[in-house]
Each structure stands twice: as structure tokens, then as C-alpha cells.
Scaffold this motif. Sequence first.
Motif, PDB file in Angstrom:
ATOM      1  N   PRO A   1       0.855  -1.191   0.000  1.00 36.25           N
ATOM      2  CA  PRO A   1       0.000   0.000   0.000  1.00 36.25           C
ATOM      3  C   PRO A   1       0.890   1.239   0.000  1.00 36.25           C
ATOM      4  CG  PRO A   1       0.199  -0.850   2.228  1.00 36.25           C
ATOM      5  CD  PRO A   1       0.954  -1.802   1.335  1.00 36.25           C
ATOM      6  N   ALA A   2       0.292   2.362  -0.363  1.00 33.64           N
ATOM      7  CA  ALA A   2       1.062   3.604  -0.269  1.00 33.64           C
ATOM      8  C   ALA A   2       1.340   3.854   1.208  1.00 33.64           C
ATOM      9  CB  ALA A   2       0.257   4.747  -0.858  1.00 33.64           C
ATOM     10  N   LEU A   3       2.571   4.183   1.521  1.00 36.80           N
ATOM     11  CA  LEU A   3       2.907   4.401   2.929  1.00 36.80           C
ATOM     12  C   LEU A   3       2.257   5.678   3.440  1.00 36.80           C
ATOM     13  CD1 LEU A   3       6.721   3.510   2.917  1.00 36.80           C
ATOM     14  CD2 LEU A   3       4.819   2.105   3.731  1.00 36.80           C
TER      15      LEU A   3
ATOM     16  N   VAL B   1       2.201   2.406  18.573  1.00 33.94           N
ATOM     17  CA  VAL B   1       1.016   1.838  19.209  1.00 33.94           C
ATOM     18  C   VAL B   1       0.481   0.657  18.396  1.00 33.94           C
ATOM     19  CG1 VAL B   1       0.315   3.941  20.409  1.00 33.94           C
ATOM     20  CG2 VAL B   1      -0.487   3.535  18.077  1.00 33.94           C
ATOM     21  N   THR B   2      -0.325  -0.182  19.021  1.00 37.18           N
ATOM     22  CA  THR B   2      -0.878  -1.345  18.324  1.00 37.18           C
ATOM     23  C   THR B   2      -1.683  -0.864  17.112  1.00 37.18           C
ATOM     24  OG1 THR B   2      -2.737  -1.278  19.858  1.00 37.18           O
ATOM     25  CG2 THR B   2      -1.027  -2.883  20.324  1.00 37.18           C
TER      26      THR B   2
ATOM     27  N   GLY C   1       0.945   0.178  12.056  1.00 37.31           N
ATOM     28  CA  GLY C   1       1.561  -0.142  10.771  1.00 37.31           C
ATOM     29  C   GLY C   1       3.061  -0.394  10.842  1.00 37.31           C
TER      30      GLY C   1
ATOM     31  N   THR D   1       4.470  -3.372  10.788  1.00 32.89           N
ATOM     32  CA  THR D   1       4.790  -4.444   9.842  1.00 32.89           C
ATOM     33  C   THR D   1       5.132  -3.894   8.460  1.00 32.89           C
ATOM     34  OG1 THR D   1       3.225  -5.785  11.049  1.00 32.89           O
ATOM     35  CG2 THR D   1       3.954  -6.631   8.942  1.00 32.89           C
TER      36      THR D   1
ATOM     37  N   ILE E   1      -3.196   3.382  12.062  1.00 33.27           N
ATOM     38  CA  ILE E   1      -3.419   3.649  10.639  1.00 33.27           C
ATOM     39  C   ILE E   1      -4.845   4.171  10.473  1.00 33.27           C
ATOM     40  CG2 ILE E   1      -3.878   2.395   8.483  1.00 33.27           C
ATOM     41  CD1 ILE E   1      -0.953   2.825   8.731  1.00 33.27           C
TER      42      ILE E   1
ATOM     43  N   ASP F   1      -5.073  -9.761  14.020  1.00 35.04           N
ATOM     44  CA  ASP F   1      -5.922  -8.713  13.490  1.00 35.04           C
ATOM     45  C   ASP F   1      -7.302  -9.317  13.240  1.00 35.04           C
ATOM     46  OD1 ASP F   1      -6.045  -6.087  12.860  1.00 35.04           O
ATOM     47  OD2 ASP F   1      -4.817  -6.199  11.048  1.00 35.04           O
TER      48      ASP F   1
ATOM     49  N   ARG G   1     -10.121  -2.801  15.826  1.00 34.91           N
ATOM     50  CA  ARG G   1      -9.029  -2.505  14.902  1.00 34.91           C
ATOM     51  C   ARG G   1      -9.511  -2.086  13.525  1.00 34.91           C
ATOM     52  NH1 ARG G   1      -3.721  -4.336  16.413  1.00 34.91           N
ATOM     53  NH2 ARG G   1      -3.151  -4.863  14.298  1.00 34.91           N
TER      54      ARG G   1
HETATM   55  P1  ADP Z   1       1.165  -3.000  14.142  1.00 37.68           P
HETATM   56  O1  ADP Z   1       2.134  -4.082  13.752  1.00 37.68           O
HETATM   57  O2  ADP Z   1       1.829  -1.684  14.369  1.00 37.68           O
HETATM   58  O3  ADP Z   1       0.229  -3.383  15.248  1.00 37.68           O
HETATM   59  P2  ADP Z   1       0.063  -3.519  11.577  1.00 37.68           P
HETATM   60  O4  ADP Z   1       1.340  -3.476  10.829  1.00 37.68           O
HETATM   61  O5  ADP Z   1      -0.559  -4.825  11.860  1.00 37.68           O
HETATM   62  O6  ADP Z   1       0.222  -2.693  12.916  1.00 37.68           O
HETATM   63  O7  ADP Z   1      -0.958  -2.585  10.783  1.00 37.68           O
HETATM   64  C1  ADP Z   1      -2.304  -2.472  11.144  1.00 37.68           C
HETATM   65  C2  ADP Z   1      -3.196  -2.540   9.922  1.00 37.68           C
HETATM   66  O8  ADP Z   1      -2.968  -1.420   9.057  1.00 37.68           O
HETATM   67  C3  ADP Z   1      -2.954  -3.771   9.082  1.00 37.68           C
HETATM   68  O9  ADP Z   1      -4.200  -4.290   8.689  1.00 37.68           O
HETATM   69  C4  ADP Z   1      -2.170  -3.256   7.891  1.00 37.68           C
HETATM   70  O10 ADP Z   1      -2.400  -4.025   6.731  1.00 37.68           O
HETATM   71  C5  ADP Z   1      -2.712  -1.849   7.727  1.00 37.68           C
HETATM   72  N1  ADP Z   1      -1.735  -0.927   7.130  1.00 37.68           N
HETATM   73  C6  ADP Z   1      -0.458  -0.732   7.513  1.00 37.68           C
HETATM   74  N2  ADP Z   1       0.138   0.227   6.764  1.00 37.68           N
HETATM   75  C7  ADP Z   1      -0.776   0.653   5.870  1.00 37.68           C
HETATM   76  C8  ADP Z   1      -0.772   1.647   4.834  1.00 37.68           C
HETATM   77  N3  ADP Z   1       0.299   2.385   4.556  1.00 37.68           N
HETATM   78  N4  ADP Z   1      -1.919   1.801   4.127  1.00 37.68           N
HETATM   79  C9  ADP Z   1      -3.008   1.077   4.401  1.00 37.68           C
HETATM   80  N5  ADP Z   1      -3.084   0.120   5.357  1.00 37.68           N
HETATM   81  C10 ADP Z   1      -1.986  -0.090   6.101  1.00 37.68           C
END
Ligand code: ADP
Length: 731
Positions: A199-201, A225-226, A229, A231, A381, A551, A591
Motif C-alpha cells: 500500500p502507499a505508505l 502503538v498497536t 503499521g 509491519t 493507521i 488482526d 481494529r
Molecule cells: P502493528 O504491527 O503496528 O500493530 P500492523 O502493521 O498490523 O500494525 O498494521 C495495522 C493494519 O494497518 C494492518 O491491517 C495493515 O495491513 C494496515 N496498514 C499498515 N500500513 C498501511 C498503509 N500504509 N496503508 C493502508 N493500510 C496499512
Amino acid sequence: MQLLEVLIEYAQSSLNRPFSYVYQGDKIIRKGTRVLITFNNRDIVGYVLNVIDTNKTIAQLNEEMGFEIQEIKKLIDESPLLNEELFSLLDEVSSYYLAPKISFLQAMLPPSLSPRKSALKAPGIAFDYYYEVANDDESNLTNKQIELIRLIKNEGRILKRNVSKAKYVMNLLDKGHIVEVKEEKRRLKIPNYKYEAPPALSDDQKSVIDEFNGSKDLVYLLEGVTGSGKTEIYLALSEQYLKQGKSVLMLVPEISLTPMMVEYFLHRFSTHIAILHSELTPAERYDEYRKIARGECQIVVGVRSAIFAPLPNIGLIVLDEEHTETYKQDTLPFYHARDIAIMRAKYHGAKVLLGSATPSLESRARGSKKVYHMLYLNKRINNQKLPTTKIVNMRDYKNIDRDSYIFSHALREAMHQTLAKNEQAILLINRRGFSTNVTCRSCGYVFTCPTCKIAMTYHKTDNMLKCHHCDYVEPLTGSCPTCGSSYLIKTGFGTEKIEEEIERLFPSAKTLRLDSDSAKNKNKIPLVIEAFRNKEANVLIGTQMIAKGHDFPDVTLVGIVLADIGLSMPSFRSSERAFQLITQAIGRSGRKDKPGYAIIQTYQPSHYAITFAARQDYEQFYRKEMEMRKLQFYPPYAFLVGITIKGKNEKKVIESTYQIVDYLNEHLQENGLVLGPATPYVPYERGLFLRSIQIKYTNRELMQSVLQNMQQLYGYSSHFDLLINIDPYNF
Ligand code: ADP
Ligand code: ZN
Ligand code: ZN
């Protein structure tokens, strides 16, 4: 003749020194290989530490050594087990952790390559055989042969076993039209994942990445925070390093609990990935290990022990959920994956990225001192709100439901509403089983584990008493072994009891339970998680296993049934652990687009770990907990080392522990606070008595040398084993 210095496979402190053997054959033995030797009349495996060429005769050597030197029985490996980097890492880790080298070798290598006897029966390399076309000149070939040549050309190559062994195939081989090629087989079957474009950051993610790339620092701590994003940051950086021709080591706490992380990586980089975790078969592990060593994978996703993966050319090492306990191995060889990540990153000129919503106090404190470079993601996010939280005081009987001593009015009501809206709830109780103690009402006997002498938990599903420390189990017979009375009472509650309560109070609810009992069958965890995500149940009950990075879009209620369980553990980390667990668990609620709600039931409603977790306020918690640690002189203000002495003779163990305490006091003086001898929480282990010593200190170099001397002086006793745990997690 070659004189060999050999480490033997037993990882006991008293045997932690090289033993001499000779080899009189014509092969050249290289250091870092395994040999089969006889030790105390048993055949065991040894690891060659050093090789010395000598012109002396056996008689001369015997004379010199004062014992009869033996010939090795067999050379096992031709070439060294470890590459140059890992070979020097072995020196570094075994001296840092003061642990037997052999124990590190056994942790670093897959079962098939391990320096231990069982490795000789472990699976070897498996091959696949293929035919490839070498000459496609079709003149003088039969139609059948032409058909086969064309088939192979179309496919590139075909598996030998898929071709019937007809004569014309032999003929083609003989004439050199086709050739047989053998290739190492990969026994781990990874399904094909469709590529998913990133996805676009978000702007926040972009600035974290820019800051990371703009710095030359070694270690970074991403506090996010949980659901913020994190990952996606790992994925984006991995892609960047891959493009630069560098490799990435991605560590996760536990694969079966967080299959999502592996899936994200497989979707993005499928062909570049090797996977290393404890649930692989020895054959699969061996193949993955060799594939990595050959440089065929640029990304390794794995658990703690994957930190030793023979991955060349590392650019980035990530530890997701860096605060997690599983990164610290609390058995021999004691080590922390974070420390080893840093050692390896230094060697490769790579960077280490630690990520967490609730960083460990040690890491966060290093962040404050700029030893680690802090990075922040402060928002979820799309700005989803964090859940609304309510703390319920369970000491006030007015808050407790009349039908159930486990549920408060608030939690019961919230459950009703969640179920009525067809949304999902997670209930966390960090204790498995049905009841925590079984006691005889007549004589007071508590059912205890005969091996560890701690109280056993009653499990209703199979009507068994189980020790939660070792694997000991026994059926509950219904009468007291000391007085014969059948008046037994069960106190305390765990996941099984909650499940029963839910079924009683909410007959229409469909429940799933996830704890290490229900997960005994290793395939069960992903099935339960999948079933819950598919809404086959509306309530998930479980231990900390359910708090990890899942999630679940429809979860809008998280209930912490009893937040106090962690807080009452005898460890300086109990507040930190309770805070992390509650924060992570609450983070599962709301979430996606529906608002989340969380209820925390507790007997200590004003405990700071609980109030700050309810507000998801890591920074405030960090400040308060740092004050507590400072007052009590615990990490990060002090370093810790734990020493365990264990042996068959309790009296000798106690005496020796006192001697060691005296020794330490004498040599440390003001430079260390020596606590002990103490009787550990689990005082008895497989016929051995345990005593422990804890030391708090600040000067690592001094401590290291005192411990080394102590090891020299006391480590080789045949009466006890001396275990040193540097930076113990619990002690
Ligand atoms: P964390 O690890 O910080 O708890 P995650 O990486 O699981 O958070 O991200 C939470 C949700 O946001 C996931 O469903 C992920 O796919 C989504 N997400 C993360 N970055 C983006 C982004 N740039 N655009 C859209 N969705 C995103
Ligand atoms: Zn009794
Ligand atoms: Zn036990």
C-alpha cells in the motif's frame, strides 16, 4: 599424526574443556568439524576445536599427558560446520554468556549438524533428480524420443521419477541428448502466495523510514502503538535492502501464534524466503539451513534460534515485538536474541530494528540515552481510535455479578451487547486449566508435583492434575494420598473454568479456547485463529497466546478476566509484564471501523501497571516503572546475573552455594550486591536439588572477570553443575 583438541557433547560445566585425541589416518582434519570418539567407554560426538600436527609417537604423547591418549573412531564432517562469521560469533557469545561452547553449537546448528550423538541418526540431505535436454538434434530419433525431448524443452526440465524408465530414455541418456541433474530437495512445502503490492505508505511511516535511512546508527527502536503499521515498515525496509543486494533477518516471537507476519512476507517476497522455527521437522530445518548457507535466500523469517542462521551479507535484522520473553532463552545456553543481533550487525555493518508497542524497559532506557535511536508511530493507521476502557474493582462485591463470582456486571453486560450486535469478544485469562489448586479439606494436603514440588493445576477436560512447570501429569483420583479423605476443594480458576462459565451464562454463545493445552496439537493454533476470524465463534477465550499481533476485524470487546495474575508473580518484571499483556490484549479491540471497548477486572484497580495499560499510555508507564526499578536497583539501573547450582546431594549443593557466595562477596566488595543462597521457585528438578544466587551490579567488565574466575574455581566440581545466566529474564 594429528593431535586433536575436542569438545565433548555434554554441556556440563565440569566437562567444559577440550579433551585430547589423536588421528593417525591420511585425511586432513579441519577444526570446526565433528568426530566420533569414545568417552568414558561410550561412543559420543565431539567437536574439533584445534588440530596440531605432531611427529611424536603415541607412547611419547601418553608419557607427556600422563594418560592413555585415544584415537578418534571416525571423522564425521569434511568441512567446518560454521562459516567464518559464525565461527567468531561462537567465541564471542560463549565468552559473553560464560556458557559451554558446545551448548552454543548445539543451539546454532540444526539437529542433523549438531555435535551430539542423535545427529548421526538425523535426516541427511535429500535430492531430486531431473532430466534436462543437452542436445536437441532430432535426426535419428524415434517419434517417442522426439516427443520426450520436446516435452522436456517445453518444461525446462522434468522430474526423473515422473518419466517411466523405458528403454528409449536410457538410449537418449547414452547418446547424450538428455542429462540427469540432481538438486537438493526442499522438504518444507511452502504454498504459492500471490504477490501483493504494497500500500502507499502513510506520512508517518514515510518519515520513520526517512529517519532510519538518514542515520548511521546501529540500533533503532520503533515504538508504535498497536495497529500503527509497524509491519509495513519492516516490509518496506526489507524490499529496500533486497534491492541493494543485501539480506534481511526477520525475527518474530513465535511463528504459530503470529502466522500473519510470515504470510505478509511470503506475499511480498515468496521466492526469496527461508523459514526457521521450532515446529519444522529436523529434515525441513536441515534443508532450510543449507539453503540459507548457500546464499539462495535473501530473507529469513524465524524465531529466536534463527538469529544464528548462516545468512551471508546481512543488511538488516528486525526483532518484531522486541519486548517478548521468547527472545530470551532461559535454559542453557542462556542468551538474548537482541544481543546476538547486535553482535552480528556489527560484523556485517548492518542495522538492527527493534519494534514494539510496549518496548522492554531496557531497550526504552537505551533509547533515552541515545544508545538506541528512537523512532515513533503515535497513531493507528487511518486514525482509528484506541478502545474505550473500563477498570472494574473486583474487591467491591457490588460490582460482581450475582450469578457468577468471575464476572462483573459490567463485563457480563458488555458481553450481552457484543453478542447481540453479532460482534466478537476476546476474554483473556492468563492461566490455563480449570482450577489452580486442589487441597484436602481434612488434612490440608496440597496436590504437588513430585518433580518440582510446586502445586499442580486441575484440568477438567481430561480430569488430570498437571504441573505447569514440568510435564508431570496424574489423574485426579478423588481422595487425598495422605489421609484418604475425599473432601477435596478446588480453588482458583483458569481458561477451562471461564469456558464453562460462558456456556452457562450465555448459552447461545459459540466459544473457542486457545491455550497451550488446546494447542498441544501443533496444527490447532492456526485453525482456531482462522475459525475465529471466519466468525465460526463469537467468543475467544485464552491465555497470553491470544494477545499477540492478531488482526480480528470484528472484535469489539476485550475482557481481561483477572489482570492481577501476572502482578503477583515473584519477579521484578511482574508490572512490566502485566502492562505489556494488558496493552497488547486491549489492542485487539476495535481494529477496523467499529469502535472498540475493553474491560479490565482486577483486585488492584489503582495499580499503575493497570491504570496506564487501560489508557495505553506506554510513556507514562515507562516513567513510573523506571522510578520503581531505580528504587529497587533492578535493570535497567543495574545488571543482573543469576547463578544456579544443582546436584544430587542437597547438603553438598547448599555448602557449595555458601562457598560461592563468600567468594563473590570477597571479590566484588562494593561492586556487586550478592543475594543468596536462595531456594528457587522450583527447587527440585529430575533428582537434582537447586540453589540460586542473584547478583546486581553495574560494572560489566569487572563482573565478567570475577565470574570467569569463579567458574575456574568451582565450575569443574563433579558434585554439582554450575549454571550462569547473564541478564536473566526472571530471577
Ligand atoms: P502493528 O504491527 O503496528 O500493530 P500492523 O502493521 O498490523 O500494525 O498494521 C495495522 C493494519 O494497518 C494492518 O491491517 C495493515 O495491513 C494496515 N496498514 C499498515 N500500513 C498501511 C498503509 N500504509 N496503508 C493502508 N493500510 C496499512
Ligand atoms: Zn488429606
Ligand atoms: Zn513439575
